[in-house]
Scaffold this active site. Structure first.
Site, short mmCIF file in Angstrom:
data_model
loop_
_atom_site.label_atom_id
_atom_site.label_comp_id
_atom_site.label_asym_id
_atom_site.label_seq_id
_atom_site.Cartn_x
_atom_site.Cartn_y
_atom_site.Cartn_z
N LYS A 183 1.00 -0.81 0.10
CA LYS A 183 0.10 -0.29 -0.24
C LYS A 183 1.14 0.89 -0.43
O LYS A 183 0.26 2.44 -0.71
CB LYS A 183 -1.11 0.04 0.93
CG LYS A 183 -1.79 0.90 1.37
CD LYS A 183 -2.69 0.66 2.41
CE LYS A 183 -3.79 2.11 3.14
NZ LYS A 183 -4.41 2.49 4.14
N GLU A 217 10.70 -4.83 4.51
CA GLU A 217 10.94 -6.12 3.45
C GLU A 217 10.25 -6.54 2.18
O GLU A 217 11.01 -6.82 1.39
CB GLU A 217 9.19 -6.75 4.41
CG GLU A 217 10.10 -7.18 6.39
CD GLU A 217 9.87 -5.90 7.08
OE1 GLU A 217 9.49 -4.74 5.94
OE2 GLU A 217 9.61 -5.68 8.42
N GLY A 248 -4.77 -1.68 5.17
CA GLY A 248 -4.09 -3.12 4.77
C GLY A 248 -4.60 -4.28 5.27
O GLY A 248 -4.47 -5.41 3.88
N ARG A 249 -4.71 -4.39 5.95
CA ARG A 249 -5.06 -6.05 6.92
C ARG A 249 -6.87 -6.29 6.01
O ARG A 249 -7.69 -7.22 6.46
CB ARG A 249 -4.90 -6.58 7.88
CG ARG A 249 -6.08 -5.40 8.85
CD ARG A 249 -5.17 -5.40 10.31
NE ARG A 249 -6.24 -4.03 11.69
CZ ARG A 249 -5.67 -2.31 11.64
NH1 ARG A 249 -4.77 -2.76 10.40
NH2 ARG A 249 -5.74 -1.90 11.85
N GLU A 304 -4.42 -6.68 15.05
CA GLU A 304 -3.36 -5.35 14.35
C GLU A 304 -4.74 -4.60 14.73
O GLU A 304 -4.31 -3.44 14.65
CB GLU A 304 -3.24 -5.31 13.51
CG GLU A 304 -2.19 -3.91 13.11
CD GLU A 304 -1.31 -4.95 11.56
OE1 GLU A 304 -2.26 -3.88 10.57
OE2 GLU A 304 -0.39 -4.96 11.26
N HIS A 333 -3.44 -33.16 17.46
CA HIS A 333 -2.03 -34.84 17.68
C HIS A 333 -0.76 -33.30 18.73
O HIS A 333 0.16 -33.99 18.83
CB HIS A 333 -1.13 -35.38 17.34
CG HIS A 333 -2.65 -36.25 16.20
ND1 HIS A 333 -2.75 -37.53 17.36
CD2 HIS A 333 -4.46 -35.85 15.68
CE1 HIS A 333 -3.51 -38.10 16.27
NE2 HIS A 333 -4.56 -37.22 16.11
N LYS A 345 9.76 -0.86 13.72
CA LYS A 345 10.52 -0.12 12.76
C LYS A 345 11.41 0.40 12.12
O LYS A 345 12.67 0.47 12.25
CB LYS A 345 8.63 0.27 11.50
CG LYS A 345 8.36 -1.16 10.83
CD LYS A 345 7.13 -0.52 10.15
CE LYS A 345 5.93 -1.04 9.74
NZ LYS A 345 5.46 -0.03 9.05
O1 F6P Z 1 3.66 -2.83 9.14
C1 F6P Z 1 2.32 -3.28 10.00
C2 F6P Z 1 1.54 -3.14 8.29
O2 F6P Z 1 1.73 -1.52 8.32
C3 F6P Z 1 0.44 -3.73 8.15
O3 F6P Z 1 -0.97 -2.50 8.80
C4 F6P Z 1 0.33 -3.44 6.54
O4 F6P Z 1 -0.83 -5.02 6.01
C5 F6P Z 1 1.85 -4.08 6.41
O5 F6P Z 1 2.43 -2.66 7.42
C6 F6P Z 1 2.21 -4.24 5.31
O6 F6P Z 1 2.03 -2.62 4.46
P1 F6P Z 1 2.24 -1.70 3.04
O7 F6P Z 1 1.43 -2.53 2.08
O8 F6P Z 1 2.31 -0.81 3.22
O9 F6P Z 1 3.72 -2.72 2.57
#
Ligand code: F6P
Length: 537
Positions: free
Chosen positions: A199, A205, A257-258, A343, A374, A503
């Site tokens: 987003k 990452e 995002g979620r 979250e 199990h 972060k």
């Molecule tokens: O670090 C949390 C977060 O902001 C989430 O809410 C989000 O889904 C994820 O990182 C990834 O964010 P982006 O889609 O901006 O890479």
């Protein structure tokens, strides 16, 4: 009447000793009275100790917390995410043929429909072979994203495996180089499409993995950017990254995002199952939205799921909730729900900044049954802590030739909720031990190990079969549950400030770990760990 958690805690202490089984014995229609339907989906909460009075109090709590008013505010585009000044409108993404939805006086639906059409055209081009890589037809799609830009599409793509008829879809999320290295091994860059899902288009990452994928592709492909697509709210950053606008699918800041699986972030799923099935998935979500907006609170599945959750967490004091899909293809659902629920509702202050007077949302965890049986069910049955369990199961599997296995799966699912409720008394355990030929002190000792306290709550969500429509219903159901729980707790379910500090510190630590900067200003533990890395890394 203004209802509070204290009233419910009082009610709970009056009824907590009563057995759930006796509630069924006293009311032969308890299962029907304490379950809710939405289309063909059934949510059974009769194996909890909620009785008619407790339910009335819970519904009064929902009403007095303004759930209905807040619900209308969300659907109508009000900026209910107050700390970020944003509307919360993932529901608009599945508002197929629906009414206009206004944000700042502007109807967002034309843009939503336009993006869905562009996604469908793009997915069809990939699936038909019209869109080609340097080596020809696309055989593999790699979605690079994390959090909401990974968990939703990864969970749903696995869930809908029987509907896959497109290229193979892979998901890379972890910044651990092992993840991308293992994923790219064995796939051909000349026939791969890389989707960078972010987003913000700044997540470290994701951008690190995107760079690695670009370098990997550049070894074999003259113009890697041609085989890249982006899903993001930032056109500026996707352009700066060199991805051509026709391969970019944007969405607005009112999609969290979620909650973003329903729009461009769902592109990898759409490529796997095709636009028609993807629209069926949206229709399932839309059907749950309509139910949520119109069903009376006591017959409203998201509301009742939320109230059962609040009863167990805030009223009974059970800190965790286990999500136990008896559905191997929902094996990523617990991880998906961890982000969605924790979250969203893992907050320690109310919307106005005051300290929360009760606990925030529960710790969510789980694994598919029967594997969990199990592994950790021992604790659920005989441990000292109560873990409310949420079972999910389809009446019918997709593998018609393996019907006998599905029957076994169903029997196990039903057996677990029955065992949790029924338990096994010391008298029953003694009889068992006597049948095994034991007597005296040894019989007594062995019997005690075989006692199950029982009276442990569980719910079951049962659906005909895991289709795109049903998956859409399930995901929207949980989204609205989070909304209702958050609305009653009075928190903002739509920000996530709690992820920021880590972060920031990670960015500051990178030059220290690499040796470019000294660790002197860090605490003793961090200094020691950095020295260890420098000595052994
Ligand atoms: O670090 C949390 C977060 O902001 C989430 O809410 C989000 O889904 C994820 O990182 C990834 O964010 P982006 O889609 O901006 O890479």
């Amino acid at each position: 009447m203004i209802m509070s958690f204290e009233d419910l805690v009082e009610k709970h202490s009056a009824i907590k000793a009563r057995s759930i089984l006796s509630l069924h014995d006293d009311n032969p229609r308890r299962a029907q009275d304490f379950s809710v339907s939405c289309d063909e989906m059934l949510f059974d909460y009769s194996k909890t100790n909620i009785d008619a009075d407790a339910r009335t109090l819970l519904i009064e709590l929902a009403s007095s917390s303004g759930v209905e008013t807040k619900r209308s505010a969300m659907f109508s585009g009000a900026k209910i995410n107050e700390t970020e000044g944003r509307a919360v409108l993932h529901t608009a993404l599945r508002n197929l043929e629906g009414a206009p939805v206004l944000v700042d006086g502007q109807d967002v639906m034309p843009e939503v429909r336009g993006t869905l059409e562009r996604m469908s055209d793009f997915a069809n081009a990939i699936r038909s072979g019209k869109f080609k890589g340097q080596g020809g037809r696309i055989t593999d799609v790699v979605n690079i994203g994390i959090g909401g830009s990974d968990l939703g599409p990864a969970m749903a793509t696995l869930a809908l495996a029987p509907f896959h008829d497109g290229p193979k879809v892979h998901f890379v999320s972890n910044v651990d180089g092992a993840h991308i290295a293992d994923t790219l091994k064995g796939i051909d860059p000349t026939t791969t499409l890389v989707i960078v899902a972010s987003k913000t288009f700044t997540t470290i990452e994701t951008m690190t993995n995107a760079n690695t994928a670009r370098d990997w592709m550049a070894n074999k492909v003259a113009n890697p950017a041609d085989q890249f697509a982006a899903l993001s709210s930032s056109e500026e950053r996707t352009t700066a990254y060199g991805i051509s606008p026709e391969n970019v699918f944007g969405f607005e800041d009112w999609v969290g995002g979620r909650y973003s699986l329903w729009g461009p972030i769902g592109l990898s799923l759409m490529i796997a199952i095709g636009p028609e099935d993807f629209v069926d998935f949206l229709r399932g979500g839309q059907a749950m939205d309509q139910h949520f907006q119109t069903a009376p609170l006591s017959e409203n599945m998201p509301v009742m799921l939320a109230l059962v959750g609040l009863w167990h967490n805030q009223v009974c004091g059970y800190a965790t909730r286990a999500v136990l899909p008896y559905d191997q293809r929902l094996s990523r659902l617990p991880a998906y729900l961890q982000q969605l629920e924790m979250e969203s509702n893992g907050k320690r202050v109310a919307m106005d900044g005051s300290a929360l007077e009760c606990h925030s949302g529960p710790i969510v965890w789980g694994e598919p049954g029967t594997n969990g049986q199990h592994a950790f069910y021992q604790l659920i049955h005989q441990g000292t802590r109560v873990v409310p369990c949420e079972f999910l199961v389809a009446a019918k599997g997709h593998e018609e030739h393996l019907e006998h296995q599905h029957r076994l799966l169903l029997s196990n699912c039903l057996a677990q909720s029955e065992a949790l409720m029924r338990g096994r008394s010391i008298e029953e355990a003694r009889v068992l031990m006597a049948e095994k030929g034991l007597s005296g002190a040894e019989l007594e000792r062995q019997a005690r190990h075989r006692v199950f306290p029982g009276n442990r709550p569980s719910t079951t969500l049962i659906y005909p079969s895991l289709t795109p429509f049903v998956l859409g219903q399930i995901i929207a159901l949980y989204e609205h549950r989070v909304f209702v729980e958050g609305a009653i707790l009075g928190i903002n379910s739509y920000d996530q400030w709690g992820v920021e500090l880590g972060k920031e510190l990670a960015v500051a630590l990178e030059p220290i770990v690499s040796g470019a900067e000294s660790a002197d200003k860090k605490d003793g533990s961090t200094q020691m760990l950095v020295s260890y890395i420098r000595a052994n890394g």
